[in-house]
Design a protein around this motif. Sequence first.
Motif, PDB file in Angstrom:
ATOM      1  N   HIS A 162       2.119   7.492   0.517  1.00 48.77           N
ATOM      2  CA  HIS A 162       1.087   7.069  -0.300  1.00 48.77           C
ATOM      3  C   HIS A 162       0.870   8.056  -1.613  1.00 48.77           C
TER       4      HIS A 162
ATOM      5  N   TRP B 254       3.651   1.721  -5.918  1.00 52.98           N
ATOM      6  CA  TRP B 254       2.996   0.530  -4.936  1.00 52.98           C
ATOM      7  C   TRP B 254       3.431  -0.702  -5.482  1.00 52.98           C
TER       8      TRP B 254
ATOM      9  N   ASN C 266       0.462  -1.121  -0.018  1.00 51.31           N
ATOM     10  CA  ASN C 266       0.144   0.064  -0.058  1.00 51.31           C
ATOM     11  C   ASN C 266       0.754   1.340   0.034  1.00 51.31           C
ATOM     12  N   TYR C 267       2.280   1.212   0.093  1.00 51.24           N
ATOM     13  CA  TYR C 267       2.963   2.218   0.142  1.00 51.24           C
ATOM     14  C   TYR C 267       3.722   2.548  -0.943  1.00 51.24           C
TER      15      TYR C 267
END
Length: 123
Positions: free
Chosen positions: A100, A53, A31-32
């Motif tokens: 993000h 990602w 998710n990063y």
Amino acid sequence: QVQLVESGGGMVQAGDSLRLSCAASGRAFCNYVMGWFRQAPGKGREFVSSINWGGASTYYSDSVKGRFTISRDNAKNTVYLQMNSLKPEDTAIYYCAAGHTWVASSDNDFPSWGQGTQVTVSS
């Protein structure tokens, strides 16, 4: 929050190679967006590279483009920085960061940081 631990730094000579690793723990690594920054003695922190990602998109500073390669292994929760043709001006503490935002190249895009690993390149 994700925890980041860098490794792989060291002392090398100009022209040598090193591979830095950054192991992440905590929430889902995939998710990063991941990034690498560096800070040389007496200078501010400088963006080096980032990767999105899934790893399909990467971004580099002009100072390392063509010499450094960022990659990630989401199964191992790890991001890498392969550094080739190292120069004395690459000497710095290298930091791994997670965020993000994509495209990401600013400190503000990365809320989570590791402690850093020292890279020293002698001429």
